[in-house]
Enzyme design. Structure first.
Site, PDB file in Angstrom:
ATOM      1  N   ASP A 110       0.827  -1.197   0.000  1.00 51.27           N
ATOM      2  CA  ASP A 110       0.000   0.000   0.000  1.00 51.27           C
ATOM      3  C   ASP A 110       0.868   1.258   0.000  1.00 51.27           C
ATOM      4  O   ASP A 110       1.945   1.285   0.605  1.00 51.27           O
ATOM      5  CB  ASP A 110      -0.900  -0.026   1.249  1.00 51.27           C
ATOM      6  CG  ASP A 110      -2.029   0.960   1.187  1.00 51.27           C
ATOM      7  OD1 ASP A 110      -2.824   0.884   0.242  1.00 51.27           O
ATOM      8  OD2 ASP A 110      -2.130   1.804   2.097  1.00 51.27           O
ATOM      9  N   ASP A 155     -10.920   1.389  -3.363  1.00 58.62           N
ATOM     10  CA  ASP A 155     -10.598   2.818  -3.303  1.00 58.62           C
ATOM     11  C   ASP A 155     -11.311   3.638  -4.368  1.00 58.62           C
ATOM     12  O   ASP A 155     -11.088   4.847  -4.463  1.00 58.62           O
ATOM     13  CB  ASP A 155      -9.085   3.018  -3.462  1.00 58.62           C
ATOM     14  CG  ASP A 155      -8.309   2.645  -2.215  1.00 58.62           C
ATOM     15  OD1 ASP A 155      -8.836   2.853  -1.106  1.00 58.62           O
ATOM     16  OD2 ASP A 155      -7.176   2.143  -2.339  1.00 58.62           O
ATOM     17  N   GLU A 208       1.415  -0.223  -4.880  1.00 60.37           N
ATOM     18  CA  GLU A 208       0.265   0.643  -5.158  1.00 60.37           C
ATOM     19  C   GLU A 208       0.759   2.017  -5.583  1.00 60.37           C
ATOM     20  O   GLU A 208       1.549   2.658  -4.882  1.00 60.37           O
ATOM     21  CB  GLU A 208      -0.633   0.802  -3.927  1.00 60.37           C
ATOM     22  CG  GLU A 208      -1.887   1.618  -4.261  1.00 60.37           C
ATOM     23  CD  GLU A 208      -2.513   2.332  -3.078  1.00 60.37           C
ATOM     24  OE1 GLU A 208      -3.690   2.719  -3.175  1.00 60.37           O
ATOM     25  OE2 GLU A 208      -1.832   2.512  -2.049  1.00 60.37           O
TER      26      GLU A 208
END
Length: 573
Positions: free
Chosen positions: A333, A428, A362
């Site tokens: 992340d 997201d 990410e």
């Protein structure tokens, strides 16, 4: 000739190593400016000894909004190469281009070694080729708290009835690892062969991106025995398993941060975070935090990954879940906010214990600096996938969509492009169906286009039953396990689409890609010379007839080979 539009960088995405002795050469020119490009290349030492250079015509490749790309696969028996480009513009004028820039097309200049780019030696290890299994994988992203409740004995005390809305940021519904295990057969039947799980480690939130203990399964999700059963069950069904780690920041309930709060600058973890003043907290006058965080949230203090103790700890975390549970991949992340030096250490350590591990970062933007160079195999390829719903909503013209997509396809070396993580929606983003205003034909068309592009595609849980969802947290609704007839038809469609994708893996990874735009009618053609696939999309307001022979594999809005407005067809020739 527009010299400013011509560009080539040696030892970059312009010289992608495909395999031992094999290279994909690429040149950029201005759009509609160049008629042809010839490459002169060979072994430097053999050339000096009198062996003539090889002359080869480059192939016309993809075009962006401003540039044309040219490509040529090259075989290098000795793994050494010097090369230069002979460029002919639309007027017939010629120019040489090499390491020293541009030079006149004269025999003397072509005999001058300094005019050539140099590849001293092709080392396969420098290619940093992603694991071969990734390009064969169709992922399924699971938000564990919302997928299925398989064990009600581990539910949080404030658990809500499954599916009861509206979803709030602090809602809990009891999803867990046992729930995933219970539905592995459903996922296998769908055709999924890769599971991507959002964080499963101890955390007070439902999303688990505020980790407290990286070495423990959150008790509301289950136990390590449950997780081992999940991994074993997935592997038995031919599925890989990818976990999600958050190393940019910790949760504020983590023992490290709590020690900082308790002991201040005397804490042994004081340098584990980016702290600018003591005691940690908000300035009484300005209200500003005196420590760095993820975004602006006080509950997620940013970790100092340049601290050697932090580096050791985080590397140990990732090694633990590979060595103890045999997971296949890690997704990291907020990877773009962590320093490159740490990623090189971590990725090197993981590849040392599992050479075919898939490492994904990410990022929401083009991220060449994160891919290769001892770091990730790929990033989350949002710049490639986000224009898809914009295209079907009419927010992008067909020409702009093609140009933007081609630009992204040129960002990375071909082997890395094949491993890019192509998710059209995630935890997201708005769900795809909501972005497309509930239009099921556009929904199916967008998924079809996604599956035709190079990369490793991902389906967000619930896509197969046409789940809707707005901005976070609405995009994290409970999985619908009781679909109606329309939603079941969507499941059948997604199953057929995934089957198609997996049956044509190599073609869709490496085959030629061509676009044709005719008014509001778009055709994407993929071919390997043996099989040709056409994706036909009618984005106009009138019916069109695809002038293509072949078998219709999938379609929407098509009657007697006529595509209605908004319709699409997948044709195999």
């Amino acid at each position: 000739m527009q010299l400013a539009g011509i560009k080539h960088r040696p030892e970059s995405e312009d010289t992608a190593i495909l395999a031992d002795h094999q290279l994909l050469l690429r040149l950029q020119t201005a759009l509609d400016d160049v008629r042809s490009v010839e490459v002169l290349y060979g072994d430097m030492y053999l050339w000096q000894d009198g062996t003539p250079l090889i002359h080869a015509q480059m192939q016309l490749g993809l075009a962006t909004q401003s540039n044309q790309y040219w490509t040529l696969p090259v075989t290098l028996p000795t793994n050494r190469m010097v090369y230069a480009f002979l460029i002919t513009d639309q007027n017939g004028d010629t120019m040489g281009y090499g390491e020293g820039g541009f030079f006149d097309d004269t025999e003397t200049n072509w005999q001058t070694a300094g005019n050539y780019f140099h590849l001293p030696y092709l080392h396969l290890s420098d290619a940093e080729l992603p694991p071969t299994w990734v390009k064969d994988t169709v992922w399924y992203q699971i938000f564990p708290e919302r997928f299925a409740n398989g064990d009600q004995t581990n539910d949080p005390t404030n658990v809500q009835p499954w599916g009861q809305g509206p979803v709030r940021r602090d809602s809990f519904y009891g999803g867990d690892l046992k729930g995933i295990i219970d539905h592995l057969d459903d996922l296998a039947e769908l055709g999924i062969n890769g599971l991507y799980l959002c964080p499963i480690f101890t955390s007070p939130s439902n999303h688990k991106y505020d980790t407290v203990d990286h070495f423990a399964i959150d008790p509301h999700f289950g136990t390590k025995a449950d997780f081992q059963a999940l991994v074993d069950g997935a592997h038995a069904r031919g599925m890989r398993v990818m976990l999600d780690a958050v190393f940019n920041h910790f949760g504020d309930q983590s023992p490290q941060w709590q020690d900082v709060i308790k002991n201040g600058r005397q804490s042994r973890f004081a340098d584990w975070f980016h702290i600018h003043d003591w005691p940690v907290g908000r300035d009484a006058e300005t209200g500003q935090l005196n420590y760095e965080t993820f975004a602006t949230g006080a509950a997620m203090p940013k970790v100092n990954t340049q601290n050697s103790d932090v580096q050791d700890y985080l590397i140990d975390v990732t090694k633990y879940w590979i060595e103890q549970f045999n997971i296949d991949a890690w997704r990291f992340d907020v990877a773009d906010e962590v320093d490159h030096g740490f990623w090189r250490q971590l990725c090197g350590a993981l590849r040392a214990i599992k050479p075919d591990v898939y490492l994904l970062g990410e990022a929401w933007h083009s991220s060449q600096a994160l891919v290769g160079n001892g770091q990730f195999d790929a990033v989350m390829n949002y710049p490639l996938t986000q224009p898809i719903p914009a295209l079907f909503n009419g927010d992008l013209s067909l020409e702009d969509y093609v140009g933007k997509t081609n630009l992204e396809l040129m960002m990375y070396r071909q082997p890395q492009q094949q491993a890019m993580f192509n998710a059209i929606d995630t935890h997201d983003t708005l769900r795809l169906l909501t972005t497309l205003n509930g239009d099921l034909v556009k929904f199916r068309a967008a998924l079809t286009l996604l599956m035709l592009l190079p990369g490793s595609p991902c389906i967000y849980y619930g896509t197969e039953v046409a789940m809707a969802g707005g901005a976070d947290p609405d995009n994290r609704r409970c999985m619908n396990w009781q679909p109606d007839a329309t939603q079941q038809k969507m499941t059948d469609f997604v199953q057929r689409l995934i089957k198609f994708r997996r049956e044509h893996t190599e073609l869709l990874a490496s085959g030629q890609l061509n676009w044709q735009v005719s008014g509001e009618y778009l055709t994407l053609t993929r071919t390997d010379g043996q099989v040709t696939l056409h994706g036909c999309f009618n984005l106009g307001e009138t019916t069109v007839q695809p002038k293509l022979a072949g078998t219709i594999l999938l379609d929407g809005g098509m009657t007697e080979r006529q595509l209605a407005p908004g319709g699409f067809a997948l044709i195999k020739a």
